[in-house]
Design an enzyme around this catalytic site. Structure first.
Site, PDB file in Angstrom:
ATOM      1  N   LYS A 136     -11.279 -10.751  -8.403  1.00 29.92           N
ATOM      2  CA  LYS A 136     -10.911 -10.531  -6.989  1.00 29.92           C
ATOM      3  C   LYS A 136     -11.603 -11.581  -6.152  1.00 29.92           C
ATOM      4  O   LYS A 136     -12.679 -12.065  -6.517  1.00 29.92           O
ATOM      5  CB  LYS A 136     -11.382  -9.143  -6.543  1.00 29.92           C
ATOM      6  CG  LYS A 136     -10.669  -8.626  -5.325  1.00 29.92           C
ATOM      7  CD  LYS A 136      -9.358  -7.969  -5.691  1.00 29.92           C
ATOM      8  CE  LYS A 136      -8.520  -7.584  -4.519  1.00 29.92           C
ATOM      9  NZ  LYS A 136      -7.377  -6.752  -4.929  1.00 29.92           N
ATOM     10  N   ASP A 176      -3.679  -9.688  -1.096  1.00 30.94           N
ATOM     11  CA  ASP A 176      -4.289  -8.373  -0.854  1.00 30.94           C
ATOM     12  C   ASP A 176      -4.309  -8.226   0.674  1.00 30.94           C
ATOM     13  O   ASP A 176      -3.534  -8.908   1.363  1.00 30.94           O
ATOM     14  CB  ASP A 176      -5.696  -8.296  -1.471  1.00 30.94           C
ATOM     15  CG  ASP A 176      -6.248  -6.870  -1.537  1.00 30.94           C
ATOM     16  OD1 ASP A 176      -5.862  -6.129  -2.450  1.00 30.94           O
ATOM     17  OD2 ASP A 176      -7.060  -6.479  -0.666  1.00 30.94           O
ATOM     18  N   SER A 389       3.043  -9.068 -10.897  1.00 31.17           N
ATOM     19  CA  SER A 389       2.369 -10.380 -10.905  1.00 31.17           C
ATOM     20  C   SER A 389       2.296 -10.919 -12.332  1.00 31.17           C
ATOM     21  O   SER A 389       2.518 -12.114 -12.570  1.00 31.17           O
ATOM     22  CB  SER A 389       0.944 -10.258 -10.360  1.00 31.17           C
ATOM     23  OG  SER A 389       0.921 -10.328  -8.959  1.00 31.17           O
TER      24      SER A 389
END
Ligand code: NDP
Ligand code: 2IT
Length: 457
Positions: A136, A176, A389
Site C-alpha cells: 500500500k 484508493d 486489478s
C-alpha cells in the site's frame, strides 16, 4: 480446569504476549496494531494445534513489513509556492506474488494507516486466488480544492521517486481514497516517460492505455455480490432489502448502483461533511448524478439534497442512525463505532458488508458478533477491486483485452468463491458462519505456507 478450557487460556496468553510485542514495536501506530489484532485474534486459535507456525515465527514475521519506503514529494502550486508532502510505499509481503495494493492521497495518511492497509491487503489478495502479495502507498496530500494541474504536478513528483521501487513484476500500485482514474493517468504517464517502458505497472488505468473493463465498478459491485452470497447462504435475497451506504466515492456509488440492479433500496450515502437520506431509495439516475457530482465536479454531498426533493442532508452526521436491513460502509477506517453498532442492532440491521477497509472499530465488530449479525469483513467483501486489478495485470502481460461480460462473470465467480472459502473456514456449527474468522484463516493459510517453503526469510 478442563483440557479445553486450559488450551483456550494458553492460546489467549500467547495472543496477549504477541500483541504486547506488536504494540511495543509499533509505537504511535494504533490503526496498524488494531488490524494485526483483528487477524491474530482469529489465527491464534487456528494454529494452536499447528506448532510449525509457532516454531517458524510466522505471525511475528507477517506483522513486519518487508520494506517501508518514505520520501519527499515537492511540488509547486498554481500560485508558484513550493509545497512539500510526504510519500510512502509499504511493501508488506511478497510471499505469494509481487506487492499489490492501492495508493491513498488524503491529509490523514501516515505510516500507521498505510501499514494497516498493507497488512490487510496481504490476506485480501490471497483470498482472491490470484498470485499477488500485499502493499500500500500514498501521501498526506489533500486533493480537495486543488486544480487539475496541481494534482498533475503532485502525481508527477510522487512517481519521480516511486518509479524506482515499482514494476510490473515487483510492485503494482492502483487507486484508493483520493486516487482515481485521473491520478492513475498522470502517474502512468510519468512512469512511462521516465522509464520508456509501456508495461502494466499500475492498475485502474484508462481503457485507452491498458485498463481493464469492470475495474472501475469492481469493488462496489463485488461488495454487493458478496452481500448477496451472504444473504443467499442464509435463505434470503437482496430484493427489497434496505441498505445503508456511507461514502460517495468510487466504492460507494458502484455499490449503490449494483444494489439497485439487484432490487435492493440504498437509502443513504455520505461524505466527510454529512450524509444524505432518501426514504424511497435512490434511483439509478440519482446515483449517476452523484457520481458526476463527485467525480467530475468534485462537489459536496449536500448538493444532492439541493437538487432532489426527496433527499435530505444531515450535516456532520453518519448514516448509522437510520433504519436499514443491511449496511455497506464504504468511506474510510473506523467509521462505525461501538455506539453506532448498538444503534444499528436496535434498529434491526442484520447484515454488515464492509466495503471500506476496516470501517468497523473492534467494539463494533464485537457488538455485531454478539448480536449474531452476519458480519462480512473488508478483506473478503472488497476483494473484487484488487481481484479485477489482478485480471488487468493478466491482460497487460498477455497484451489482450477481455470483454465486459467475461470480466463480470469472473468477478461474480471470484466473489462466490471467496464467500465459499469464508464459509469453509468460518463455520461454527448450527449453521453459524463466523465470516471474520473464515476470511482471516483462508487468507492466512496460503501466505503462511508459502513463507514456510522459503525458510527463514
Ligand atoms: P474515494 O476517494 O473515491 O471516496 C472516498 C469517500 O469516502 C468520499 O465520499 C469521502 O468523502 C469519504 N471519506 C474519505 N475519508 C473520510 C473520512 N476521514 N471521514 C469521512 N468520510 C471520508 O475512495 P474509494 O471509494 O476508492 O475508497 C473508499 C474505501 O474503500 C476506502 O476505505 C478504501 O480503502 C476502500 N477500498 C477501495 C477500493 C478501490 O478499488 N477504490 C478497493 C478496496 C477498498 P470526502 O469526499 O468528503 O473526503
Ligand atoms: O484496498 C484495496 O484493495 C484497493 N484500494 C485496491 C487495490 C488494487 O491494487 O486494486
Amino acid at each position: 480446569m478442563s483440557k479445553v478450557h486450559a488450551n483456550k487460556a494458553k492460546t489467549q496468553s500467547y495472543l496477549d504476549r504477541y500483541m504486547e510485542g506488536v504494540g511495543k514495536r509499533n509505537p504511535g501506530e494504533p490503526e496498524f496494531v488494531q488490524a494485526v489484532f483483528e487477524v491474530a485474534s482469529t489465527i491464534f486459535p487456528f494454529i494452536a494445534d499447528k506448532p510449525i507456525y509457532h516454531e517458524m515465527q510466522i505471525l511475528e514475521r507477517m506483522a513486519e513489513p518487508e520494506r517501508v519506503i518514505s520520501f519527499r514529494v515537492p511540488w509547486t502550486d498554481d500560485k508558484g509556492n513550493i509545497r512539500t508532502n510526504r510519500g510512502w510505499r509499504v511493501q508488506f509481503n511478497s510471499a505469494i506474488g509481487p506487492y499489490k495494493g492501492g495508493i491513498r492521497f488524503h491529509p490523514s495518511v501516515n505510516q500507521s494507516i498505510l501499514k494497516f492497509l498493507g497488512f490487510e491487503q496481504t490476506f485480501k489478495n490471497s483470498l482472491t486466488g490470484l498470485p499477488m502479495g500485499g502493499g500500500k502507498g500514498g501521501a498526506n496530500f489533500n486533493p480537495k480544492g486543488k486544480s487539475d494541474l496541481e494534482v498533475m504536478r503532485f502525481c508527477q513528483s510522487f512517481v519521480t521517486e516511486l518509479y524506482r521501487h515499482i514494476g510490473e513484476d515487483t510492485d503494482i500500485p492502483a487507486g484508493d481514497i483520493g486516487v482515481g482514474g485521473r491520478e492513475i493517468g498522470f502517474m502512468f504517464g510519468q512512469y512511462k516517460r521516465i522509464t520508456n517502458r509501456f508495461v502494466g505497472v499500475l492498475t485502474g488505468k484508462g481503457l485507452e492505455f491498458g485498463g481493464s473493463k469492470m475495474r472501475t465498478e469492481a469493488t462496489g459491485y463485488g461488495a454487493v455480490f458478496y452481500l448477496e452470497n451472504m444473504l443467499k447462504h442464509h435463505g434470503e435475497g437482496l430484493e427489497d432489502k434496505t441498505v445503508l451506504i456511507s461514502g460517495s466515492g468510487n466504492v460507494a456509488t458502484y455499490a449503490a448502483e449494483k444494489a439497485i440492479h439487484l432490487g435492493a433500496k440504498p437509502l443513504t450515502m455520505s461524505d466527510s461533511s454529512g450524509f444524505i437520506h432518501c426514504a424511497q431509495g435512490f434511483t439509478e439516475e440519482q446515483v449517476n448524478w452523484i457520481k458526476e457530482l463527485k467525480e467530475v465536479r468534485r462537489g459536496r454531498i449536500h448538493e444532492a439534497a439541493d437538487e432532489f426533493n426527496n433527499i435530505t442532508f444531515h450535516k456532520g452526521e453518519r448514516p448509522w442512525g437510520v433504519e436499514g436491513n443491511c449496511i455497506i460502509p464504504s468511506a474510510t477506517q473506523n467509521e462505525v463505532s461501538g455506539k453506532d453498532a448498538e444503534s444499528l442492532i436496535k434498529n434491526g440491521t442484520s447484515y454488515v458488508a464492509e466495503a471500506a477497509n476496516m470501517p468497523c472499530e473492534q467494539e463494533a465488530i464485537d457488538a455485531f458478533m454478539q448480536a449474531n449479525i452476519k458480519f462480512g469483513p473488508a478483506k473478503a467483501v472488497n476483494a473484487g477491486g484488487v481481484g479485477v486489478s489482478g485480471l488487468e495485470m493478466s491482460q497487460n502481460s498477455a497484451r489482450i483485452a477481455w470483454e465486459e461480460d467475461h470480466l463480470r462473470e469472473l468477478l461474480e465467480n471470484m466473489m462466490r468463491d471467496i464467500h465459499a472459502s469464508c464459509v469453509e473456514y468460518g463455520s461454527e456449527g448450527g449453521g453459524t458462519v463466523n465470516y471474520l474468522k473464515g476470511a482471516n484463516i483462508a487468507g492466512f493459510v496460503k501466505v503462511a505456507d508459502a513463507m514456510l517453503s522459503y525458510g527463514h526469510v
